[in-house]
Design a protein around this motif. Structure first.
Motif, PDB file in Angstrom:
ATOM      1  N   GLN A   1       0.819  -1.210   0.000  1.00  0.00           N
ATOM      2  CA  GLN A   1       0.000   0.000   0.000  1.00  0.00           C
ATOM      3  C   GLN A   1       0.851   1.258   0.000  1.00  0.00           C
ATOM      4  OE1 GLN A   1      -2.122   0.859   3.710  1.00  0.00           O
ATOM      5  NE2 GLN A   1      -0.878  -0.679   4.790  1.00  0.00           N
ATOM      6  N   TRP A   2       2.164   1.107   0.250  1.00  0.00           N
ATOM      7  CA  TRP A   2       3.047   2.270   0.308  1.00  0.00           C
ATOM      8  C   TRP A   2       3.903   2.347  -0.949  1.00  0.00           C
ATOM      9  CZ3 TRP A   2       0.519   3.985   4.107  1.00  0.00           C
ATOM     10  CH2 TRP A   2       0.252   3.224   5.254  1.00  0.00           C
ATOM     11  N   PRO A   3       4.218   3.529  -1.406  1.00  0.00           N
ATOM     12  CA  PRO A   3       5.120   3.660  -2.549  1.00  0.00           C
ATOM     13  C   PRO A   3       6.523   3.170  -2.203  1.00  0.00           C
ATOM     14  CG  PRO A   3       4.675   5.817  -1.582  1.00  0.00           C
ATOM     15  CD  PRO A   3       3.753   4.853  -0.916  1.00  0.00           C
ATOM     16  N   ILE A   4       7.172   2.512  -3.142  1.00  0.00           N
ATOM     17  CA  ILE A   4       8.517   1.993  -2.945  1.00  0.00           C
ATOM     18  C   ILE A   4       9.436   2.563  -4.021  1.00  0.00           C
ATOM     19  CG2 ILE A   4       9.990  -0.058  -2.862  1.00  0.00           C
ATOM     20  CD1 ILE A   4       7.624  -1.690  -1.947  1.00  0.00           C
ATOM     21  N   LEU A   5      10.524   3.191  -3.592  1.00  0.00           N
ATOM     22  CA  LEU A   5      11.548   3.686  -4.511  1.00  0.00           C
ATOM     23  C   LEU A   5      12.764   2.794  -4.360  1.00  0.00           C
ATOM     24  CD1 LEU A   5      12.789   5.784  -6.454  1.00  0.00           C
ATOM     25  CD2 LEU A   5      13.434   7.134  -4.435  1.00  0.00           C
ATOM     26  N   TYR A   6      13.211   2.206  -5.467  1.00  0.00           N
ATOM     27  CA  TYR A   6      14.359   1.295  -5.431  1.00  0.00           C
ATOM     28  C   TYR A   6      15.571   1.971  -6.077  1.00  0.00           C
ATOM     29  CZ  TYR A   6      17.415  -2.650  -6.537  1.00  0.00           C
ATOM     30  OH  TYR A   6      18.498  -3.489  -6.669  1.00  0.00           O
ATOM     31  N   LEU A   7      16.673   2.027  -5.360  1.00  0.00           N
ATOM     32  CA  LEU A   7      17.936   2.585  -5.848  1.00  0.00           C
ATOM     33  C   LEU A   7      18.995   1.495  -5.791  1.00  0.00           C
ATOM     34  CD1 LEU A   7      17.863   5.864  -3.700  1.00  0.00           C
ATOM     35  CD2 LEU A   7      17.049   5.622  -6.066  1.00  0.00           C
ATOM     36  N   ARG A   8      19.893   1.505  -6.754  1.00  0.00           N
ATOM     37  CA  ARG A   8      20.937   0.473  -6.770  1.00  0.00           C
ATOM     38  C   ARG A   8      22.296   1.135  -6.963  1.00  0.00           C
ATOM     39  NH1 ARG A   8      20.879  -5.049  -7.994  1.00  0.00           N
ATOM     40  NH2 ARG A   8      22.922  -5.882  -8.601  1.00  0.00           N
ATOM     41  N   ASN A   9      23.268   0.770  -6.155  1.00  0.00           N
ATOM     42  CA  ASN A   9      24.638   1.254  -6.322  1.00  0.00           C
ATOM     43  C   ASN A   9      25.354   0.406  -7.371  1.00  0.00           C
ATOM     44  OD1 ASN A   9      24.259   3.161  -4.276  1.00  0.00           O
ATOM     45  ND2 ASN A   9      24.962   1.747  -2.680  1.00  0.00           N
ATOM     46  N   GLU A  10      26.083   1.069  -8.241  1.00  0.00           N
ATOM     47  CA  GLU A  10      26.790   0.329  -9.292  1.00  0.00           C
ATOM     48  C   GLU A  10      27.855  -0.586  -8.706  1.00  0.00           C
ATOM     49  OE1 GLU A  10      28.303   2.918 -12.269  1.00  0.00           O
ATOM     50  OE2 GLU A  10      26.333   3.698 -12.838  1.00  0.00           O
ATOM     51  N   SER A  11      28.444  -0.178  -7.593  1.00  0.00           N
ATOM     52  CA  SER A  11      29.402  -1.014  -6.874  1.00  0.00           C
ATOM     53  C   SER A  11      29.169  -0.794  -5.389  1.00  0.00           C
ATOM     54  CB  SER A  11      30.840  -0.660  -7.254  1.00  0.00           C
ATOM     55  OG  SER A  11      31.115   0.701  -6.955  1.00  0.00           O
ATOM     56  N   PRO A  12      29.522  -1.770  -4.545  1.00  0.00           N
ATOM     57  CA  PRO A  12      29.266  -1.629  -3.100  1.00  0.00           C
ATOM     58  C   PRO A  12      29.973  -0.413  -2.499  1.00  0.00           C
ATOM     59  CG  PRO A  12      29.769  -3.910  -3.656  1.00  0.00           C
ATOM     60  CD  PRO A  12      30.066  -3.109  -4.890  1.00  0.00           C
ATOM     61  N   LEU A  13      29.216   0.378  -1.748  1.00  0.00           N
ATOM     62  CA  LEU A  13      29.745   1.598  -1.133  1.00  0.00           C
ATOM     63  C   LEU A  13      29.641   1.583   0.389  1.00  0.00           C
ATOM     64  CD1 LEU A  13      28.166   4.210  -3.582  1.00  0.00           C
ATOM     65  CD2 LEU A  13      30.494   3.302  -3.620  1.00  0.00           C
ATOM     66  N   GLY A  14      28.907   0.626   0.927  1.00  0.00           N
ATOM     67  CA  GLY A  14      28.744   0.564   2.376  1.00  0.00           C
ATOM     68  C   GLY A  14      27.420   1.145   2.827  1.00  0.00           C
ATOM     69  N   ALA A  15      27.037   0.793   4.051  1.00  0.00           N
ATOM     70  CA  ALA A  15      25.725   1.185   4.575  1.00  0.00           C
ATOM     71  C   ALA A  15      25.585   2.698   4.696  1.00  0.00           C
ATOM     72  CB  ALA A  15      25.479   0.512   5.921  1.00  0.00           C
ATOM     73  N   ASP A  16      26.627   3.390   5.180  1.00  0.00           N
ATOM     74  CA  ASP A  16      26.517   4.834   5.361  1.00  0.00           C
ATOM     75  C   ASP A  16      26.213   5.537   4.041  1.00  0.00           C
ATOM     76  OD1 ASP A  16      27.065   4.375   7.977  1.00  0.00           O
ATOM     77  OD2 ASP A  16      29.038   5.343   8.016  1.00  0.00           O
ATOM     78  N   ALA A  17      26.900   5.134   2.982  1.00  0.00           N
ATOM     79  CA  ALA A  17      26.654   5.744   1.670  1.00  0.00           C
ATOM     80  C   ALA A  17      25.239   5.457   1.197  1.00  0.00           C
ATOM     81  CB  ALA A  17      27.677   5.233   0.655  1.00  0.00           C
ATOM     82  N   CYS A  18      24.742   4.258   1.496  1.00  0.00           N
ATOM     83  CA  CYS A  18      23.358   3.921   1.131  1.00  0.00           C
ATOM     84  C   CYS A  18      22.374   4.843   1.843  1.00  0.00           C
ATOM     85  CB  CYS A  18      23.058   2.477   1.484  1.00  0.00           C
ATOM     86  SG  CYS A  18      23.843   1.264   0.410  1.00  0.00           S
ATOM     87  N   PHE A  19      22.573   5.033   3.128  1.00  0.00           N
ATOM     88  CA  PHE A  19      21.661   5.891   3.884  1.00  0.00           C
ATOM     89  C   PHE A  19      21.742   7.340   3.401  1.00  0.00           C
ATOM     90  CE2 PHE A  19      21.858   2.640   7.452  1.00  0.00           C
ATOM     91  CZ  PHE A  19      20.538   2.236   7.292  1.00  0.00           C
ATOM     92  N   ASN A  20      22.941   7.821   3.131  1.00  0.00           N
ATOM     93  CA  ASN A  20      23.077   9.188   2.615  1.00  0.00           C
ATOM     94  C   ASN A  20      22.280   9.371   1.325  1.00  0.00           C
ATOM     95  OD1 ASN A  20      24.768  10.322   4.607  1.00  0.00           O
ATOM     96  ND2 ASN A  20      26.602   9.468   3.658  1.00  0.00           N
TER      97      ASN A  20
END
Length: 823
Positions: free
Chosen positions: A59-78
């Protein structure tokens, strides 16, 4: 959806095996306005597949983002926060789980309190199967009702003790506007990365001028896996060791650190209350069970009994009259123009009538009227004017006649027996050049705490002059020969003089008066540039031109001597079977250790299990010059095993290391060498933590639980220790050989470990005592951190019966008493 209540759940997916469970727990939230922003840092594509699977029915909108290479959790949250549009941000790891009403409770709490910038709830650690792990130092704290904490107090506590009681990012919710105001990197402090402490950096930035809400319900589950590594203690404990100094320094440089040595108290109130905080001892809650120490009232009562009987006082007075009491000059600094404090100090001198005839007092003050006292003409004043402390004291030295001088602040009081005890000690030590005594400190919240100083302790002095370099007694000849106090270091005048005395003469004529002399306010740990400047000068004089001083915790210094030598270090690891422990020790050592010029000698003492024999054979077959397997096919004798290996070692320095240790700190070997390369140092020991985060070793104290015992054992790893001694370098009588560095030449000079008297126990204490008897220092440093299970060899490898072990242990205790008790 209501945009004013919209929550953006930002999910960092670094591991995908639990992502579906995590996403399901978000979709099942009872809050009525949610968007989901997923940033995929994994490479297997599973997170995208799961997202697509749930998107149509969610029921909620979902936005999916993908990193081209692993950057770590902090970069994902940023990245996810930048793309989010909600008023609130709920962080979530891709393997965490939320209780159904998690977001609803957290939003409601923030809506009640606009001054709060962060809300957290109790969380539960889970293993790979989703089962709850036992509570630990980080997860055990729980409020009994929704509670608001004063944010600056929380930041001050975290800036010293760094126990993450708030929780992982999955445990918190905050406002998006507050995050956007921090810039592109939410997890840096002043633009500097603090590695795995990034979540604490965010909390500090949000809370330094706001409030924290904590909820009592368990609303999040954090998966700590793999389970095996968690049980071995290397997944979480000590992994922040490389970044703690930078975190502490950045908090201090930001002006957010607490300057109180009684740090740990925070303001708290129920969420239902609208204003006002009451004192709450959060550190005590995080550190329970607390060590058994005297409380402030007991300390005060103890001091009250430190008074001679009338008969004893008569004998003391007669003795002082016969031999002549030393002439003492008391200098009282009244920089705050506080006559009532001056009066308090003067009144405390009245109980030392036997010393009055040989006592003079000078008050540094701009006041025109002083309290009256029986001293009469022996009470003088010196106007402060525009002169600094050193200049004023030098003026006093030139104009006054005395044997000994002591400088105190107005309001400081002499204890009833302190001056008498000091006078008797000085008379016993005619060659003494300087002296210092113990103290009592008035606590900010009432009562007294003791400051029982050790005998002269060079490394403790350099690391922590705030508590070690004040209120010394200086002989007049010493002051004149050293040229008085240096006006260039006026705010650290005593410390500078002590250092110059040590540079000139060493510590041979510096004595310790083992009696509380003064009662004074607990010092404030306010930055003192003069202290650092004269410490730097001192290091230059001692031949360390590249030395640096790391100022991390307020007024606590970590001296880096700047050695250029990089000698070969031989690391000796005795072992028998116990392959999981040995593998962990060796693999973490090889993978984490920053210092590379070492050889590793694994000494096999009759291993029998097939897996251990196979592993050792594989290591042997490698033919590595850096990692060698030595054989000791004889009955267990810890001392003999290490001596045999030391004879085959090629290094200039030896490290004795137990096989049940694990390396978590890349600079552990560098920090040991930092002291071992000093010519006056013989042995260096490390800070060892149990896998549960509690202290296994912070130095060995003689006479504790028998001949010797580990101080602070079992206490939380984040504590200050008595007089902050768990936080700074210091010299001790002994350290444990579970991790011990010694110069090989010194080891050979003292005959290594005693193979006859100390087969299993006390061999390390005996080694340190032998090294100390040659005049070398035994240094313990908290800046080299390892994990240590403790007693694995004695429990599992030593095959003697319990009766035989007990008999041997008692025999080794008696051997220690026979050898060292007379000294």
């Amino acid at each position: 959806m209501d945009s004013q209540r919209l929550v953006s759940v930002v999910i960092a997916v670094c591991r995908t095996e639990f992502f579906e469970t995590a996403l399901s727990s978000v979709i099942g939230q009872t809050h009525d306005a949610i968007e989901i922003v997923i940033c995929d840092d994994a490479t297997d594509g599973l997170a995208e597949t799961v997202t697509d699977l749930y998107r149509a029915s969610c029921q909620w909108p979902i936005l999916y983002l993908r990193n081209e290479s692993p950057l770590g959790a902090d970069a994902c949250f940023n990245r996810a926060v930048a793309e989010a549009s909600g008023r609130y941000i709920k962080f979530m790891a891709g393997d965490a789980v939320l209780a159904p009403d998690c977001i609803q409770q957290m939003v409601a709490a923030l809506e009640v309190n606009p001054q709060a910038s962060l809300v957290a709830a109790h969380r539960q650690w889970l293993n790979a199967e989703g089962a709850a792990l036992q509570e630990n130092l980080a997860t055990r704290f729980r409020v009994s009702e929704p509670t608001v904490f004063n944010g600056p107090d929380i930041v001050g506590l975290l800036g010293e003790f760094t126990c993450d009681f708030i929780g992982e990012l999955s445990s918190v919710l905050c406002r998006r506007d507050d995050l956007l105001a921090l810039g592109a990197d939410l997890f840096a402090l002043n633009g500097e990365s603090v590695g795995p402490l990034g979540n604490l950096a965010l909390y500090a930035t949000l809370l330094h001028d706001a409030e924290l809400i904590m909820l009592p319900a368990t609303l999040t589950g954090t998966r700590i896996a793999p389970q095996q590594l968690t049980q071995q203690g290397i997944e979480i404990v000590g992994t922040d060791s490389d970044h703690l100094p930078a975190f502490h320094r950045l908090i201090r440089e930001a002006g957010w650190a607490s300057t109180s040595l009684d740090n740990g108290w925070v303001g708290a109130r129920p969420l239902s209350a609208t204003q006002g905080f009451t004192d709450f001892n959060l550190l005590a809650q995080l550190s329970a069970p607390l060590p058994q120490r005297l409380n402030p009232q007991q300390v005060e009562a103890w001091l009250g009994h430190r008074v001679p009987t009338p008969e004893q006082q008569t004998q003391i007075d007669r003795h002082l009259a016969d031999v002549g009491a030393p002439s003492l000059l008391v200098v009282i600094k009244d920089f705050g123009d506080a006559p009532e404090k001056v009066q308090r100090s003067l009144d405390s001198l009245g109980s030392h009538s036997a010393l009055h005839a040989a006592m003079n007092v000078v008050v540094l003050t701009d006041a025109t009227v002083l309290p009256t006292l029986a001293l009469g003409v022996r009470l003088n004043t010196v106007a402060i004017g525009n002169l600094n402390t050193a200049a004023l004291l030098n003026q006093v030295i030139e104009t006054q006649r005395f044997d000994w001088l002591i400088v105190i602040d107005a309001g400081t009081q002499f204890t009833p027996f302190g001056l008498t005890a000091g006078a008797l000690k000085l008379l016993e030590s005619p060659d003494a050049r300087a002296a210092f005594a113990d103290e009592m400190h008035r606590r900010p919240r009432g009562g007294l705490s003791s400051a029982m100083r050790p005998d002269f302790n060079l490394d403790y002095l350099l690391s922590y002059p705030l508590l070690t370099a004040g209120h010394w007694l200086f002989r007049r000849e010493t002051l004149l020969e050293l040229g008085g106090f240096d006006e260039g270091f006026a705010d650290a005048a005593e410390f500078d003089l002590i250092l110059r005395l040590y540079e000139r003469e060493g510590a041979g004529q510096i004595i310790h008066i083992s009696e509380p002399l003064l009662v004074c306010d607990l010092p404030e740990a306010v930055d003192n540039p003069d202290e650092i400047a004269t410490l730097q000068r001192h290091l230059q004089v001692r031949g360390y031109p590249q030395a640096t001083i790391e100022h991390t915790l307020p007024r606590r210094y970590h001296v880096q001597y700047g050695h250029t030598d990089q000698p070969l270090v031989s690391i000796i690891v005795p072992t028998k079977d116990q392959l999981p422990f040995l593998q962990r020790c060796v693999e973490t050592l090889l993978h984490i250790t920053r210092y590379l010029n070492y050889e590793l000698l694994i000494v096999d003492n009759n291993s029998e299990t097939p897996e251990a024999l196979e592993w050792l054979a594989r290591i042997d077959a490698l033919g590595s010059a850096q990692v060698r397997v030595l054989r000791y096919p004889h009955p267990f004798n810890y001392s003999r095993i290490n001596n045999v290996a030391a004879a085959q070692a090629k290094g200039e320095y030896l490290v004795l290391l137990n096989n049940d240790t694990a390396i978590v700190h890349s600079r552990w070997l560098d920090e040991l060498l930092n002291h071992a390369l000093r010519p006056e140092v013989g042995v260096v020991g490390a800070k060892l933590l149990f896998p549960n985060g509690r202290i296994q070793h912070a130095g060995v104290r003689l006479g504790m639980d028998g001949p010797a015992g580990h101080q602070h054992i079992g206490e939380p790893g984040h504590i200050q220790g008595y007089m902050q001694r768990v936080q700074v370098d210091q010299d001790l009588s002994a350290v444990t050989a579970a991790c011990l560095m010694v110069r090989r030449s010194i080891y050979e000079e003292v005959g290594g470990l005693d193979e006859e008297a100390f087969v299993v126990s006390y061999n390390d204490v005996d080694l340190c005592m032998k090294v100390g008897a040659l005049g070398y220092l035994n240094v313990w440093t908290p800046h080299s951190v390892l994990i240590h299970e403790g007693s694995v060899s004695q429990t599992h490898v030593d095959t003697a019966t319990q009766q035989a072990k007990r008999k041997r242990f008692v025999g080794e205790q008696l051997a220690m008493y026979r050898k060292w008790l007379p000294t």
